[in-house]
Each structure stands twice: as structure tokens, then as C-alpha cells.
Design a protein around this motif. Structure first.
Motif, mmCIF file in Angstrom:
data_model
loop_
_atom_site.group_PDB
_atom_site.id
_atom_site.type_symbol
_atom_site.label_atom_id
_atom_site.label_comp_id
_atom_site.label_asym_id
_atom_site.label_seq_id
_atom_site.Cartn_x
_atom_site.Cartn_y
_atom_site.Cartn_z
ATOM 1 N N ASN A 44 43.821 47.115 46.760
ATOM 2 C CA ASN A 44 44.139 45.574 46.038
ATOM 3 C C ASN A 44 45.413 45.368 46.044
ATOM 4 O O ASN A 44 45.884 44.248 45.984
ATOM 5 C CB ASN A 44 43.386 45.766 44.635
ATOM 6 C CG ASN A 44 41.996 45.732 44.531
ATOM 7 O OD1 ASN A 44 41.325 45.184 45.495
ATOM 8 N ND2 ASN A 44 41.445 46.252 43.561
ATOM 9 N N ARG A 45 46.293 46.296 46.025
ATOM 10 C CA ARG A 45 47.989 45.792 45.950
ATOM 11 C C ARG A 45 48.445 45.463 47.248
ATOM 12 O O ARG A 45 49.201 44.638 47.489
ATOM 13 C CB ARG A 45 48.834 47.120 45.431
ATOM 14 C CG ARG A 45 50.086 46.738 45.358
ATOM 15 C CD ARG A 45 50.318 45.848 44.193
ATOM 16 N NE ARG A 45 51.577 45.411 44.310
ATOM 17 C CZ ARG A 45 51.914 43.967 43.722
ATOM 18 N NH1 ARG A 45 50.901 43.338 43.343
ATOM 19 N NH2 ARG A 45 53.055 43.333 43.981
ATOM 20 N N ILE A 46 47.743 46.194 48.348
ATOM 21 C CA ILE A 46 48.003 45.757 49.527
ATOM 22 C C ILE A 46 47.616 44.399 49.982
ATOM 23 O O ILE A 46 48.053 43.610 50.388
ATOM 24 C CB ILE A 46 47.865 46.829 50.752
ATOM 25 C CG1 ILE A 46 48.476 48.173 50.399
ATOM 26 C CG2 ILE A 46 48.056 46.559 52.303
ATOM 27 C CD1 ILE A 46 47.884 49.336 51.212
ATOM 28 N N CYS A 47 46.296 44.388 49.668
ATOM 29 C CA CYS A 47 45.417 43.089 50.246
ATOM 30 C C CYS A 47 44.912 42.563 48.833
ATOM 31 O O CYS A 47 43.873 42.480 48.507
ATOM 32 C CB CYS A 47 44.396 43.453 51.340
ATOM 33 S SG CYS A 47 44.886 44.239 52.633
ATOM 34 N N ALA A 62 56.685 40.322 40.815
ATOM 35 C CA ALA A 62 57.138 40.649 39.492
ATOM 36 C C ALA A 62 56.418 41.892 38.975
ATOM 37 O O ALA A 62 56.884 42.705 38.059
ATOM 38 C CB ALA A 62 57.254 39.574 38.412
ATOM 39 N N ASP A 63 55.124 42.161 39.056
ATOM 40 C CA ASP A 63 54.201 43.157 38.568
ATOM 41 C C ASP A 63 54.142 44.391 39.361
ATOM 42 O O ASP A 63 53.382 45.037 38.876
ATOM 43 C CB ASP A 63 52.854 42.445 38.095
ATOM 44 C CG ASP A 63 52.123 42.151 39.579
ATOM 45 O OD1 ASP A 63 52.616 41.989 40.452
ATOM 46 O OD2 ASP A 63 50.992 41.883 39.364
ATOM 47 N N LEU A 64 55.044 44.404 40.049
ATOM 48 C CA LEU A 64 55.066 45.716 41.185
ATOM 49 C C LEU A 64 55.226 46.937 40.019
ATOM 50 O O LEU A 64 54.571 47.816 40.445
ATOM 51 C CB LEU A 64 55.988 45.572 42.226
ATOM 52 C CG LEU A 64 55.695 46.558 43.266
ATOM 53 C CD1 LEU A 64 54.580 46.662 43.890
ATOM 54 C CD2 LEU A 64 56.887 46.285 44.334
ATOM 55 N N SER A 65 56.217 46.794 39.411
ATOM 56 C CA SER A 65 56.403 48.086 38.628
ATOM 57 C C SER A 65 55.273 48.432 37.653
ATOM 58 O O SER A 65 55.054 49.650 37.569
ATOM 59 C CB SER A 65 57.797 48.068 37.968
ATOM 60 O OG SER A 65 57.606 46.764 36.830
ATOM 61 N N TYR A 67 52.094 47.670 38.352
ATOM 62 C CA TYR A 67 51.413 48.150 38.969
ATOM 63 C C TYR A 67 51.471 49.546 39.301
ATOM 64 O O TYR A 67 50.548 50.558 39.357
ATOM 65 C CB TYR A 67 50.776 47.482 40.405
ATOM 66 C CG TYR A 67 50.062 48.028 41.419
ATOM 67 C CD1 TYR A 67 48.794 48.271 41.338
ATOM 68 C CD2 TYR A 67 50.757 48.644 42.408
ATOM 69 C CE1 TYR A 67 48.236 48.792 42.143
ATOM 70 C CE2 TYR A 67 50.232 49.592 43.426
ATOM 71 C CZ TYR A 67 48.862 49.519 43.415
ATOM 72 O OH TYR A 67 48.062 50.266 44.387
ATOM 73 N N ALA A 68 52.687 50.075 39.809
ATOM 74 C CA ALA A 68 53.251 51.514 40.011
ATOM 75 C C ALA A 68 53.001 52.176 39.070
ATOM 76 O O ALA A 68 52.499 53.402 39.081
ATOM 77 C CB ALA A 68 54.478 51.350 40.796
ATOM 78 N N LEU A 71 48.953 52.716 38.743
ATOM 79 C CA LEU A 71 48.535 53.533 39.739
ATOM 80 C C LEU A 71 49.083 55.032 39.655
ATOM 81 O O LEU A 71 48.246 56.158 39.692
ATOM 82 C CB LEU A 71 49.105 53.210 41.051
ATOM 83 C CG LEU A 71 48.720 54.067 42.063
ATOM 84 C CD1 LEU A 71 47.413 53.913 42.579
ATOM 85 C CD2 LEU A 71 49.422 53.383 43.652
ATOM 86 N N ASP A 72 50.228 55.330 39.032
ATOM 87 C CA ASP A 72 50.919 56.784 38.905
ATOM 88 C C ASP A 72 50.022 57.602 37.931
ATOM 89 O O ASP A 72 49.506 58.561 37.757
ATOM 90 C CB ASP A 72 52.367 56.649 38.741
ATOM 91 C CG ASP A 72 52.695 58.152 38.420
ATOM 92 O OD1 ASP A 72 52.954 58.896 39.324
ATOM 93 O OD2 ASP A 72 53.505 58.425 37.611
ATOM 94 N N GLN A 73 49.881 56.518 36.635
ATOM 95 C CA GLN A 73 48.808 57.283 35.649
ATOM 96 C C GLN A 73 47.475 57.490 36.090
ATOM 97 O O GLN A 73 47.099 58.624 35.586
ATOM 98 C CB GLN A 73 48.932 56.079 34.587
ATOM 99 C CG GLN A 73 48.255 56.533 33.504
ATOM 100 C CD GLN A 73 48.069 55.371 32.377
ATOM 101 O OE1 GLN A 73 48.520 54.249 32.499
ATOM 102 N NE2 GLN A 73 47.370 55.733 31.237
#
Length: 145
Positions: A44-47, A62-65, A67-68, A71-73
Motif C-alpha cells: 500500500n505504501r508503494i502503490c 509528508a506521512d512517510l515517517s 508510515y515507517a 511498519l516498524d512497530q
């Protein structure tokens, strides 16, 4: 009267053993769902879903951090639970391997670990349906929880 109580306790014990052995399948399904959830998050992040309304849209980076971090959690939680689930799977297979009779081991492994159907187990071990079920009953009686 006492004989019925003993028989009922034995049946309850057998059912508990079956549920314990079925735990292997449950753990595998839980791991698959977790893996799928992480894969979907990455995808979903890629596409990201496309809005087909004909209007131009800016991509929001802007919401990349956030999301990361999410995902890490999720990956850390997945790894923690995966470790516990793998340990549970190993515990179940180790207990099956403790059985003395090889046919009993085979029937339990084929049924609860490989999730084979009874017909396929009969063919695999070369015994009739009835004899295979007798082996299964003996294996459950000899199985230690």
C-alpha cells in the motif's frame, strides 16, 4: 457408574490432546495472516490506491515517517509473536516425536502437522481407513501433553 465417569474423563483427555495438536494449524494460520498484513502495508505504501475522479492530486510524502514507524512497530510485533509461534510449533512436533511407535508418529504428523485428509493418510501409510483410525486412537492415548 464409575466406569462411565472414567470413560468420560478419558474422552475429555483425548479431546484436549486433539485441540492441543490442532494448535499447530492455528499458529501457522496466525503467522500467515501476520505476514500478509505486513506485505499489504508495504504494498500500500508503494502503490497507494488511485482516486479516479479525473482531478489532479498531489502525492503526499509528508506521512512517510509515520508510515515507517507504523511498519516498524508491526514488524517488531510480528517477530515477537513469530518467535512464540515457532516455539509452539516446535513443542508440538517434539512431543509427537517422543512417541515410540513410528506409525503413530506418522499418523499424528500427517494429520496435525501436514493437515492431510484421512484418505491420503491411509494411502501414505498403506493401511485401511479403520486401521489408520485405530493407530490414531492409540497415538492419542500414548501422546503426552
Amino acid at each position: 457408574m464409575e466406569e462411565n465417569k472414567v470413560r468420560q474423563e478419558k474422552n475429555t483427555e483425548i479431546e484436549m490432546k486433539k485441540e492441543y495438536l490442532k494448535g499447530y494449524e492455528k499458529v501457522r494460520r496466525q503467522m500467515e495472516r501476520s505476514e500478509l498484513r505486513i506485505r499489504e502495508m508495504r504494498l500500500n505504501r508503494i502503490c497507494p490506491s488511485v482516486i479516479n475522479d479525473g482531478m489532479p492530486h498531489a502525492s503526499n510524502q509528508a506521512d512517510l515517517s509515520g508510515y515507517a514507524a507504523l511498519l516498524d512497530q508491526e514488524e517488531k510485533r510480528y517477530m515477537r509473536y513469530r518467535y512464540l509461534r515457532v516455539r509452539k510449533c516446535k513443542e508440538i512436533t517434539d512431543r509427537i516425536e517422543q512417541l515410540a511407535n513410528e506409525d503413530e508418529k506418522d499418523v499424528l504428523m500427517y494429520r496435525y502437522i501436514r493437515l492431510m485428509k484421512w484418505e491420503d493418510i491411509c494411502v501414505k501409510i498403506g493401511h485401511s481407513w479403520q486401521h489408520t483410525h485405530r493407530i490414531h486412537a492409540k497415538a492419542l492415548n500414548n501422546f503426552k501433553m
